[in-house]
Design an enzyme around this catalytic site. Structure first.
Site, PDB file in Angstrom:
ATOM      1  N   HIS A  67       4.294   0.146   0.571  1.00 34.35           N
ATOM      2  CA  HIS A  67       5.387  -0.757   1.120  1.00 34.35           C
ATOM      3  C   HIS A  67       4.692  -1.833   1.684  1.00 34.35           C
ATOM      4  CE1 HIS A  67       3.686   2.560   3.039  1.00 34.35           C
ATOM      5  NE2 HIS A  67       3.981   2.387   3.680  1.00 34.35           N
ATOM      6  N   HIS A  98       0.822  -1.338  -0.273  1.00 35.03           N
ATOM      7  CA  HIS A  98      -0.007   0.186   0.073  1.00 35.03           C
ATOM      8  C   HIS A  98       0.843   1.192   0.304  1.00 35.03           C
ATOM      9  CE1 HIS A  98       1.413  -0.544   3.859  1.00 35.03           C
ATOM     10  NE2 HIS A  98       0.676   1.114   4.156  1.00 35.03           N
ATOM     11  N   ARG A 124       5.388   6.250  13.193  1.00 37.20           N
ATOM     12  CA  ARG A 124       5.385   7.090  11.875  1.00 37.20           C
ATOM     13  C   ARG A 124       5.266   8.144  12.094  1.00 37.20           C
ATOM     14  NH1 ARG A 124       1.379   3.335   8.045  1.00 37.20           N
ATOM     15  NH2 ARG A 124      -0.285   5.085   8.585  1.00 37.20           N
ATOM     16  N   ASP A 178       0.864   5.012   2.168  1.00 41.70           N
ATOM     17  CA  ASP A 178      -0.111   5.424   3.413  1.00 41.70           C
ATOM     18  C   ASP A 178      -1.005   6.078   2.611  1.00 41.70           C
ATOM     19  OD1 ASP A 178       1.704   3.679   4.913  1.00 41.70           O
ATOM     20  OD2 ASP A 178       3.053   5.220   5.410  1.00 41.70           O
TER      21      ASP A 178
HETATM   22  C1  SIN Z   1       3.686   1.279   7.923  1.00 43.24           C
HETATM   23  O1  SIN Z   1       2.978   0.670   6.983  1.00 43.24           O
HETATM   24  O2  SIN Z   1       4.157   2.232   7.327  1.00 43.24           O
HETATM   25  C2  SIN Z   1       3.806  -0.047   8.830  1.00 43.24           C
HETATM   26  C3  SIN Z   1       5.567  -1.117   7.832  1.00 43.24           C
HETATM   27  C4  SIN Z   1       6.138  -1.342   8.632  1.00 43.24           C
HETATM   28  O3  SIN Z   1       5.813  -1.104  10.317  1.00 43.24           O
HETATM   29  O4  SIN Z   1       7.070  -1.892   8.174  1.00 43.24           O
END
Ligand code: SIN
Length: 281
Positions: free
Chosen positions: A256, A104, A272, A106
């Site tokens: 990612h 996805h 994040r 973000d």
């Molecule tokens: C995310 O999707 O922002 C998380 C990625 C992660 O936890 O490695």
């Protein structure tokens, strides 16, 4: 000063060496980081001992920050920090576990999705829990010309409710306020980077529900084909986390995916921030 950048993959990604973002940095360094992000799409910085306050301050240098709809996973006093974790304290999870275990970009499910994210590793398992990043510029550019032509006018529905139900089937569904804040939204399948003008593929697993105007079966087939193509190994960088890593990525041209780990044995705590973006075009 010019950044010490070591490319990670032929198509994208760079490690930024010898830069301490815990310390105040002049605007020229932040400008160079922004230029590097436009060029490389994903930046890795090791050994960044950021306080929560500094993480937020640094993230704000990239733009206004977004606040996640799952309020129970935000830090106090910094609601701009969304915690991803399997750790519970006093019987309560401190972060969202198994978040992002799908490909996805973000917050693609809002009208103006995030332009970029800054993910800071506080505690990481010694094995597993890597994060994969894929270049959607590279994916788009490698498509056959007839596919590019076919998909250029198409749009797709991004749906947080669909993702949430698939990702967390054992949890209570989103409440009314959360649903009201995340209605389904339509975005182009090919988007243009607003700063570089480069096109990229804008798809995703689970969150992208259907292609507008196509019969359901055809939409499913095309989405599956594009999602498969988007994560071809030559477009993907695998990040193996160390504590205090900071990864900055451009959500406008990458996807990612977090990967599993032995969550009964190991702790993972990640912070994040997500920077506001513009409506994709
Ligand atoms: C995310 O999707 O922002 C998380 C990625 C992660 O936890 O490695």
């Amino acid at each position: 000063m010019s950044l010490d950048l070591v490319p990670l993959m032929p198509a994208f990604g760079a490690e930024v060496r010898d830069l301490d973002l815990a310390a105040d940095q002049p605007e020229s360094v932040i400008d160079e980081l922004k230029r590097a992000l436009n060029q490389y799409s994903v930046l890795i910085l090791r050994d960044q001992r950021l306080s929560e306050a500094r993480h937020v301050e640094l993230s704000r240098a990239f733009g206004p920050l977004m606040v996640h709809v799952l309020k129970q996973f935000l830090t106090t006093p910094y609601p701009e920090i969304y915690v991803l974790s399997n750790v519970a304290e006093d019987g309560k999870p401190i972060g969202n576990h198994k978040e992002g275990w799908n490909w996805h970009s973000d917050l693609s499910y809002v009208a103006e999705p995030s332009m970029g994210s800054l993910l800071h590793a506080l505690e990481v398992p010694p094995e597993g829990a890597d994060t994969l990043f894929a270049s959607m510029h590279a994916a788009y550019e490698a498509l056959p010309e007839e596919t590019k032509e076919r998909i250029r006018p198409l749009s797709a529905v991004h749906s947080y409710a669909t993702y949430y139900a698939k990702a967390f089937p054992d949890r209570e569904p989103l409440d009314e306020t959360q649903r009201a804040k995340t209605p389904d939204i339509v975005h182009p399948i090919v988007r243009t980077h607003p700063e570089t003008g480069r096109p990229s593929l804008y798809v995703g697993q689970d969150i992208v529900k259907e292609i507008v105007g196509l019969p359901f079966d055809e939409s499913e087939r095309l989405l599956a084909e594009l999602n498969r193509h988007a994560i071809r190994s030559d477009f993907v960088y695998r990040h193996k986390w160390q504590a205090n890593d900071l990864v900055i990525w451009d959500n406008r041209c990458t996807m990612h995916c977090a990967t599993p780990y032995d969550d009964n044995r190991y702790r993972r705590v990640m912070h994040r921030t997500t920077v506001s973006g513009d409506r994709p075009f």
